[in-house]
Write a protein that holds these residues in place. Structure first.
Motif, mmCIF file in Angstrom:
data_model
loop_
_atom_site.group_PDB
_atom_site.id
_atom_site.type_symbol
_atom_site.label_atom_id
_atom_site.label_comp_id
_atom_site.label_asym_id
_atom_site.label_seq_id
_atom_site.Cartn_x
_atom_site.Cartn_y
_atom_site.Cartn_z
ATOM 1 N N MET A 250 -47.470 -42.802 34.096
ATOM 2 C CA MET A 250 -47.425 -43.049 32.662
ATOM 3 C C MET A 250 -48.757 -42.577 32.094
ATOM 4 O O MET A 250 -49.820 -42.972 32.598
ATOM 5 C CB MET A 250 -47.239 -44.529 32.391
ATOM 6 N N VAL A 251 -48.696 -41.717 31.075
ATOM 7 C CA VAL A 251 -49.928 -41.109 30.571
ATOM 8 C C VAL A 251 -50.104 -41.373 29.086
ATOM 9 O O VAL A 251 -49.150 -41.679 28.362
ATOM 10 C CB VAL A 251 -49.960 -39.592 30.847
ATOM 11 N N SER A 252 -51.352 -41.232 28.651
ATOM 12 C CA SER A 252 -51.710 -41.451 27.252
ATOM 13 C C SER A 252 -52.277 -40.158 26.683
ATOM 14 O O SER A 252 -53.444 -39.833 26.927
ATOM 15 C CB SER A 252 -52.752 -42.568 27.140
ATOM 16 N N PRO A 253 -51.490 -39.385 25.926
ATOM 17 C CA PRO A 253 -52.023 -38.168 25.324
ATOM 18 C C PRO A 253 -52.815 -38.471 24.054
ATOM 19 O O PRO A 253 -52.447 -39.348 23.270
ATOM 20 C CB PRO A 253 -50.759 -37.365 24.998
ATOM 21 N N THR A 254 -53.927 -37.781 23.882
ATOM 22 C CA THR A 254 -54.723 -37.889 22.660
ATOM 23 C C THR A 254 -54.955 -36.473 22.153
ATOM 24 O O THR A 254 -55.658 -35.688 22.798
ATOM 25 C CB THR A 254 -56.077 -38.579 22.927
ATOM 26 N N ARG A 260 -63.451 -32.911 24.047
ATOM 27 C CA ARG A 260 -64.540 -33.864 24.303
ATOM 28 C C ARG A 260 -64.604 -34.953 23.224
ATOM 29 O O ARG A 260 -64.846 -36.120 23.518
ATOM 30 C CB ARG A 260 -65.875 -33.128 24.412
ATOM 31 N N ARG A 261 -64.371 -34.565 22.007
ATOM 32 C CA ARG A 261 -64.365 -35.558 20.940
ATOM 33 C C ARG A 261 -63.185 -36.510 21.114
ATOM 34 O O ARG A 261 -63.309 -37.725 20.906
ATOM 35 C CB ARG A 261 -64.296 -34.869 19.580
ATOM 36 N N ALA A 262 -62.033 -35.966 21.512
ATOM 37 C CA ALA A 262 -60.863 -36.808 21.757
ATOM 38 C C ALA A 262 -61.115 -37.757 22.922
ATOM 39 O O ALA A 262 -60.720 -38.933 22.891
ATOM 40 C CB ALA A 262 -59.643 -35.929 22.043
ATOM 41 N N ALA A 263 -61.810 -37.275 23.963
ATOM 42 C CA ALA A 263 -62.122 -38.125 25.120
ATOM 43 C C ALA A 263 -63.060 -39.256 24.736
ATOM 44 O O ALA A 263 -62.921 -40.397 25.204
ATOM 45 C CB ALA A 263 -62.727 -37.282 26.235
ATOM 46 N N ALA A 264 -64.023 -38.962 23.876
ATOM 47 C CA ALA A 264 -64.957 -39.999 23.416
ATOM 48 C C ALA A 264 -64.218 -41.076 22.636
ATOM 49 O O ALA A 264 -64.517 -42.273 22.760
ATOM 50 C CB ALA A 264 -66.050 -39.375 22.558
ATOM 51 N N LYS A 265 -63.247 -40.673 21.849
ATOM 52 C CA LYS A 265 -62.436 -41.623 21.092
ATOM 53 C C LYS A 265 -61.680 -42.556 22.030
ATOM 54 O O LYS A 265 -61.621 -43.765 21.819
ATOM 55 C CB LYS A 265 -61.461 -40.862 20.188
ATOM 56 N N VAL A 266 -61.093 -41.983 23.084
ATOM 57 C CA VAL A 266 -60.379 -42.794 24.075
ATOM 58 C C VAL A 266 -61.331 -43.785 24.738
ATOM 59 O O VAL A 266 -61.011 -44.967 24.900
ATOM 60 C CB VAL A 266 -59.715 -41.891 25.141
ATOM 61 N N ALA A 267 -62.495 -43.310 25.132
ATOM 62 C CA ALA A 267 -63.467 -44.159 25.831
ATOM 63 C C ALA A 267 -63.867 -45.362 24.985
ATOM 64 O O ALA A 267 -63.976 -46.489 25.487
ATOM 65 C CB ALA A 267 -64.696 -43.338 26.220
ATOM 66 N N VAL A 268 -64.075 -45.137 23.712
ATOM 67 C CA VAL A 268 -64.461 -46.228 22.816
ATOM 68 C C VAL A 268 -63.284 -47.177 22.601
ATOM 69 O O VAL A 268 -63.431 -48.408 22.653
ATOM 70 C CB VAL A 268 -64.951 -45.666 21.463
ATOM 71 N N THR A 269 -62.104 -46.629 22.367
ATOM 72 C CA THR A 269 -60.918 -47.454 22.130
ATOM 73 C C THR A 269 -60.614 -48.364 23.317
ATOM 74 O O THR A 269 -60.224 -49.528 23.148
ATOM 75 C CB THR A 269 -59.695 -46.563 21.835
ATOM 76 N N ALA A 277 -67.011 -40.776 28.240
ATOM 77 C CA ALA A 277 -66.168 -39.678 27.746
ATOM 78 C C ALA A 277 -65.922 -38.623 28.816
ATOM 79 O O ALA A 277 -64.811 -38.103 28.968
ATOM 80 C CB ALA A 277 -66.806 -39.048 26.508
ATOM 81 N N GLU A 278 -66.965 -38.278 29.568
ATOM 82 C CA GLU A 278 -66.802 -37.269 30.622
ATOM 83 C C GLU A 278 -65.831 -37.758 31.690
ATOM 84 O O GLU A 278 -65.017 -36.986 32.213
ATOM 85 C CB GLU A 278 -68.158 -36.954 31.255
ATOM 86 N N ALA A 279 -65.892 -39.049 32.016
ATOM 87 C CA ALA A 279 -64.967 -39.616 32.996
ATOM 88 C C ALA A 279 -63.530 -39.548 32.489
ATOM 89 O O ALA A 279 -62.601 -39.261 33.252
ATOM 90 C CB ALA A 279 -65.348 -41.062 33.321
ATOM 91 N N VAL A 280 -63.340 -39.811 31.195
ATOM 92 C CA VAL A 280 -61.994 -39.754 30.609
ATOM 93 C C VAL A 280 -61.406 -38.360 30.757
ATOM 94 O O VAL A 280 -60.216 -38.188 31.044
ATOM 95 C CB VAL A 280 -62.029 -40.185 29.131
#
Length: 329
Positions: A250-254, A260-269, A277-280
């Motif tokens: 099961m995946v979460s697309p952003t 990178r900006r999208a990954a940072a958003k996920v990390a904060v959320t 963010a890099e890990a995301v």
């Protein structure tokens, strides 16, 4: 312990060592009515999704109110023609395997062979307690699941089943209607023991974060990192002993033009902090960026981990749809 369950064998898939084709599923998390169910099922089929799955809960949290999955999937089958129908996933403790085999065989028959039976050990303590059901220790619940899987494989494979274990005893039963072929078994798993059981008995294994003893799913970032996922895939492959097992997640697309900006958003959320963010970006369950970038990520992760069946929430169904033709054309 003895049983007459048939020897495990693959029912679909490519030859050993070849990559499977991609499949995409929609999890009907926001469906609350018959009208909504029919609309979602038809739309998923139109958009090119392969499977509609429903969860199995009778408390509101954490996924919202849910329709009863087996009944609802029968209704969805009546308004679609090619869409496969599955459970994501049933709690083994809620149904005796003989009754479940009967329901699964009937649903498979009514849908024209389109049913996929997803099942797990059960994990949500609050749900058990609200229903007045004993929430046994993990080892007991997992042991019951393994016995149930052996029984289900035999009954749904058309065999006359005799089984005697610690939790179940079956004395020479068969199931009607007899499936033309055994419906695929899908097992969601996150711990080493569960992943081993899934590798031995399932046709599709959903790789999950581990369930916690207190009755929740781990939110630890380490459960989602590439090395952890690779280790879990390895446990499945080791237990499968050469059987062709489909790997699912099961995946979460952003979506966004800047991964990178999208990954940072996920990390904060998710509460992991912007430093994650890099890990995301490397998490096998996270896909960020425009559709073309997400398709490239999925190809790379098929090569690295073997994942070919991805499921997304129905709330992301429309936005994710452009990815599908990039990988299935």
């Amino acid at each position: 312990m003895s049983d007459s369950c048939q020897r495990d064998r693959p029912i679909t898939g490519h030859a050993e060592g070849m990559s499977r084709d991609f499949r995409f599923g929609v999890v009907g998390e926001s469906i609350r009515s018959g009208t909504g169910l029919a609309e979602t099922a038809r739309r998923a089929e139109e958009l090119g999704y392969d499977v509609l799955t429903l969860r199995d809960h009778f408390v509101t949290e954490p996924f919202g109110d849910q329709l009863a999955p087996m009944v609802a999937l029968a209704s969805a089958a009546s308004v679609t023609s090619t869409l496969r129908l599955g459970t994501m996933v049933l709690s083994n403790d809620f149904r005796h395997p003989v009754m479940l085999a009967k329901e699964a065989a009937t649903l498979d028959h009514l849908s024209g062979g389109r049913f996929e039976l997803g099942i797990g050990a059960g994990w949500l303590r609050e749900e058990y307690e609200a229903a007045g059901m004993p929430f046994d220790r993990a080892g007991t619940r997992v042991g019951r699941l393994e016995e149930s899987l052996r029984i289900l494989r035999s009954l749904l494979g058309g065999g006359k089943t005799a089984f005697e274990g610690e939790h179940y005893r079956i004395d020479g039963l068969t199931v009607f209607p007899r499936p033309g072929r055994r419906p695929p078994l899908v097992v969601g798993a996150g711990s080493r023991r569960m992943l081993g059981i899934a590798g031995r008995h399932a046709d599709t294994v959903g790789i999950l974060p581990r369930a916690l003893p207190e009755g929740a799913i781990s939110d630890e970032i380490s459960e989602r990192l590439p090395d952890t996922i690779a280790r879990k895939v390895g446990w499945v492959r080791e237990a499968a002993e050469g059987r062709d097992v489909e790997l699912s997640m099961m995946v979460s697309p952003t979506f966004g033009s800047d991964p990178r900006r999208a990954a940072a958003k996920v990390a904060v959320t998710r509460g992991w902090g912007t430093s994650s963010a890099e890990a995301v970006l490397g998490m096998p369950s996270q896909f960020v960026g425009p559709p073309e970038h997400i398709a490239e990520q999925m190809l790379a992760r098929r090569d690295r981990f073997g994942f070919t069946y991805y499921q997304i929430s129905d709330e992301d169904m429309e936005e994710f749809a452009p990815v599908i033709p990039l990988l299935t054309a």
